[in-house]
Structures are given as C-alpha cells and as structure tokens.
Design an enzyme around this catalytic site. Structure first.
Site, mmCIF file in Angstrom:
data_model
loop_
_atom_site.group_PDB
_atom_site.id
_atom_site.type_symbol
_atom_site.label_atom_id
_atom_site.label_comp_id
_atom_site.label_asym_id
_atom_site.label_seq_id
_atom_site.Cartn_x
_atom_site.Cartn_y
_atom_site.Cartn_z
ATOM 1 N N GLY A 132 -80.828 28.866 71.461
ATOM 2 C CA GLY A 132 -80.144 28.622 72.670
ATOM 3 C C GLY A 132 -80.488 30.534 73.473
ATOM 4 O O GLY A 132 -79.541 31.279 73.816
ATOM 5 N N HIS B 205 -79.052 21.317 60.277
ATOM 6 C CA HIS B 205 -79.827 22.827 61.422
ATOM 7 C C HIS B 205 -78.854 23.511 61.098
ATOM 8 O O HIS B 205 -78.143 23.912 60.496
ATOM 9 C CB HIS B 205 -78.352 22.230 62.608
ATOM 10 C CG HIS B 205 -78.696 22.640 63.979
ATOM 11 N ND1 HIS B 205 -78.134 23.794 63.729
ATOM 12 C CD2 HIS B 205 -78.999 22.949 64.523
ATOM 13 C CE1 HIS B 205 -79.035 24.208 65.351
ATOM 14 N NE2 HIS B 205 -79.112 23.018 65.694
ATOM 15 N N GLU C 243 -86.775 24.261 64.384
ATOM 16 C CA GLU C 243 -86.345 24.610 65.443
ATOM 17 C C GLU C 243 -86.322 25.925 65.065
ATOM 18 O O GLU C 243 -85.752 26.444 63.589
ATOM 19 C CB GLU C 243 -85.219 23.793 65.343
ATOM 20 C CG GLU C 243 -84.589 22.893 66.000
ATOM 21 C CD GLU C 243 -83.427 23.015 66.140
ATOM 22 O OE1 GLU C 243 -83.785 22.426 67.666
ATOM 23 O OE2 GLU C 243 -82.149 22.728 65.728
ATOM 24 N N SER D 99 -85.095 26.431 72.856
ATOM 25 C CA SER D 99 -84.670 26.776 74.040
ATOM 26 C C SER D 99 -86.424 25.670 74.945
ATOM 27 O O SER D 99 -87.213 25.832 75.573
ATOM 28 C CB SER D 99 -85.630 27.916 74.334
ATOM 29 O OG SER D 99 -84.222 28.946 74.491
ATOM 30 N N GLU E 35 -77.979 26.422 61.738
ATOM 31 C CA GLU E 35 -75.726 27.418 62.533
ATOM 32 C C GLU E 35 -75.204 26.174 61.706
ATOM 33 O O GLU E 35 -74.245 27.601 60.518
ATOM 34 C CB GLU E 35 -75.318 26.480 63.585
ATOM 35 C CG GLU E 35 -76.346 26.902 65.353
ATOM 36 C CD GLU E 35 -76.831 26.213 66.223
ATOM 37 O OE1 GLU E 35 -75.468 24.820 66.345
ATOM 38 O OE2 GLU E 35 -76.931 26.589 67.236
ATOM 39 N N GLY F 211 -80.621 21.381 72.722
ATOM 40 C CA GLY F 211 -79.161 21.892 72.573
ATOM 41 C C GLY F 211 -78.849 22.239 74.431
ATOM 42 O O GLY F 211 -78.610 20.564 74.709
ATOM 43 N N GLY F 212 -78.706 23.338 74.741
ATOM 44 C CA GLY F 212 -78.284 23.064 75.864
ATOM 45 C C GLY F 212 -78.730 21.873 77.012
ATOM 46 O O GLY F 212 -77.619 22.375 78.311
ATOM 47 N N ASN G 148 -78.610 17.832 71.031
ATOM 48 C CA ASN G 148 -78.154 17.773 70.091
ATOM 49 C C ASN G 148 -76.135 18.424 70.662
ATOM 50 O O ASN G 148 -76.570 20.040 71.364
ATOM 51 C CB ASN G 148 -78.081 19.063 68.784
ATOM 52 C CG ASN G 148 -77.608 19.142 67.748
ATOM 53 O OD1 ASN G 148 -76.492 19.214 67.862
ATOM 54 N ND2 ASN G 148 -77.397 20.457 67.243
ATOM 55 N N TRP G 149 -75.389 17.968 71.314
ATOM 56 C CA TRP G 149 -74.130 18.760 71.779
ATOM 57 C C TRP G 149 -73.864 19.552 70.967
ATOM 58 O O TRP G 149 -73.147 20.287 71.890
ATOM 59 C CB TRP G 149 -73.492 17.331 72.424
ATOM 60 C CG TRP G 149 -73.273 16.748 73.357
ATOM 61 C CD1 TRP G 149 -75.354 17.048 74.263
ATOM 62 C CD2 TRP G 149 -73.668 15.437 73.345
ATOM 63 N NE1 TRP G 149 -75.850 15.480 75.000
ATOM 64 C CE2 TRP G 149 -74.765 14.499 74.629
ATOM 65 C CE3 TRP G 149 -72.531 14.531 73.558
ATOM 66 C CZ2 TRP G 149 -74.360 13.813 76.013
ATOM 67 C CZ3 TRP G 149 -71.880 13.953 73.996
ATOM 68 C CH2 TRP G 149 -72.999 13.224 75.244
ATOM 69 N N LYS G 150 -74.264 19.260 69.911
ATOM 70 C CA LYS G 150 -73.402 21.007 69.266
ATOM 71 C C LYS G 150 -71.589 20.783 69.568
ATOM 72 O O LYS G 150 -71.515 20.105 69.102
ATOM 73 C CB LYS G 150 -73.953 22.015 69.708
ATOM 74 C CG LYS G 150 -74.921 22.019 69.604
ATOM 75 C CD LYS G 150 -76.144 23.782 69.509
ATOM 76 C CE LYS G 150 -77.262 23.673 68.822
ATOM 77 N NZ LYS G 150 -78.714 24.832 68.990
HETATM 78 P P1 13P Z 1 -81.440 24.791 72.530
HETATM 79 O O1 13P Z 1 -82.122 23.816 72.983
HETATM 80 O O2 13P Z 1 -79.836 25.231 73.383
HETATM 81 O O3 13P Z 1 -82.188 26.410 72.207
HETATM 82 O O4 13P Z 1 -81.054 24.580 70.992
HETATM 83 C C1 13P Z 1 -81.677 23.991 69.901
HETATM 84 C C2 13P Z 1 -80.483 23.099 68.990
HETATM 85 O O5 13P Z 1 -80.104 24.273 68.459
HETATM 86 C C3 13P Z 1 -80.885 21.576 68.804
HETATM 87 O O6 13P Z 1 -80.532 21.159 67.270
#
Ligand code: 13P
Length: 252
Positions: A174, A96, A168, A213, A98, A234-235, A9-11
């Site tokens: 994050g 999600h 999640e 994470s 966020e 994500g990251g 997920n590149w956000k």
């Molecule tokens: P991280 O892997 O950066 O913690 O993010 C997880 C996430 O929200 C994937 O949708």
C-alpha cells in the site's frame, strides 16, 4: 510447470452490492485469463463471499481472508471452515501482515489453521514478509525462513504442495514502493530453497506469489522472474479496469 495465479485481496473494501457489481463485470476477463492458462481469484470480506460466488464466473477463485481452526463452538466473531465450505469457498488467505499486526495472528496459529484447511481439502494462501526495519538490517531471509518453518511445520510433502505462499514485504504494501523484481526474486528463490530443505523436490511445484504495490504497469516485470508464480494484489485489484490490466500484464 507451475500455473500462474493472480489473487486480489480486497481487504476491508466493498459492500455486498459493490462486490456483486465486480463479480458480474468480471466474467469476460475470467474467461480471458482461463483461456490463457492462468488462475484468477479475489478475496472479498466474509459478508461478500456468497454474492461473489453466486454472480461470478464459477472458475473465478473466491477466497476468504481468514478462518478459525475450530469447526464450531464458543468463538464469538469467528468463521469456521465448514461455514465457508457450505458457500463453496475452498481458498483462505492466512497470516497476512495486517492480521499479524492488528489481530495478533502468529505463525503458530497459522500452522493450526493451515492443517485444518488441508484436512478439509482446502487451499491455504500463507503470507510472509518482513518490516522495513528488518529489511534494512539485512535480516529478511532469517525472518521469512522462520515464518515459513513455523507456519508449515509438520506438513507432509504432499500437503505442502497444496499451499500457496505469498511473499509480501510490509514496506511495499500500500506504499507504492514495490520491491524491485530482483529483490522479490532473491527472497522468493530463497523461500523455494527453504521449502526444498523442508519438503524435498515438491518445492518445485509450490506456487509462490509476490505482493506489495503490484500494479498493471509493473506486474509483467515480476512474471519474468523464474521463481515468481503470480501476485497477491491489494489496491489494484479493486476496480474492474485495473484488475483487467493485471490479468493482461500477467498474460504478457
Ligand atoms: P497493495 O497491492 O495495495 O500494496 O497490497 C498488497 C497486499 O497486502 C495484498 O495482500
């Protein structure tokens, strides 16, 4: 037997040129993942979907991070399912944390979007997960069950089978504070039992991912757990080297 899935997920990261560079550089690793029976994908922003689709191995899943439930109309700033379909996009992440926090996305709204996606023969990835306060109160299961029951309300078992769930925990996103594999398995096993109550035996076929994470050095731990079918990352999904490390960890 559920196929493993890695979804990045590149956000709100990567410009179109950066996304293109990733797409071009990812071909060997997509081949490697596919040859090991693993599904891999990324979820770029809307403006990067086309360039990733055009420049990546066609077997790379390219997912949107949201969609609107209406086909067209006066919904300024929104993107519809037919628009995504014309780009060859048939996966969409929904709910999600966020988007729930910053964009007011509710489980009820996700339910409408999931139904619209399934009617269009697309693949929803429905996210759920609790806050740190809910976790500390010991109310994770109650919270997550509610998100699952509302988000997937009214689906037939055949439809439910097409949905991917991502658990999640918000406190792990994050933060570098990933859930232990035991915590992840405990909640994901519970989600599967909830799905069984709702949809019967097809629950055994529904893929459930862990996210929060996940890194190349810890992804393998999660994969050793019975109910965890992959990861939403994500990251660590942004750089090619790290993405490759995730695939290698998933292959084991
Ligand atoms: P991280 O892997 O950066 O913690 O993010 C997880 C996430 O929200 C994937 O949708």
């Amino acid at each position: 037997m559920r196929k493993k899935l890695l979804l990045g997920n590149w956000k709100m990261n990567k410009t179109p040129s950066e996304a293109k560079e990733f797409a071009l550089g990812s071909k060997d690793m997509v081949e490697y993942a596919i040859s090991h029976g693993i599904d891999v994908g990324v979820a770029p922003t809307f403006v990067c979907l086309q360039t990733v689709k055009e420049n990546a191995d066609p077997r790379l899943i390219v997912s949107a991070q949201n969609c609107n439930e209406h086909d067209h109309g006066a919904y300024t700033g929104e993107i519809s399912i037919p628009m995504l379909q014309e780009l060859g996009i048939d996966w969409v992440i929904l709910g999600h944390s966020e988007r729930r926090e910053y964009n007011g996305e509710t489980s009820e709204k996700c339910n409408e979007k999931i139904k619209a996606l399934l009617a269009a023969k697309m693949h929803p990835v429905y996210c759920c997960g609790e806050s740190e306060a809910t976790f500390e109160k010991g109310e994770t299961k109650k919270w997550v069950a509610e998100q699952i029951r509302v988000g997937l309300d009214g689906l037939t078992p055949e439809e439910a089978k097409e949905v991917v769930i991502a658990y999640e925990p918000i406190w792990a996103i994050g933060t570098g504070k990933s859930a232990t594999k035991e915590i992840a398995e405990d909640t994901i096993g519970f989600i599967r039992r909830t799905l069984r109550e709702m949809f019967g035996p097809v629950a055994a076929d529904i893929r459930i991912l862990y996210g929060g994470s996940v890194k190349p050095n810890n992804i393998a731990e999660y994969m050793s757990e019975e109910d965890i079918d992959g990861a939403l990352v994500g990251g660590a999904s942004l750089a090619l080297d790290s993405y490759k490390g995730l695939i290698e960890g998933l292959v084991g």
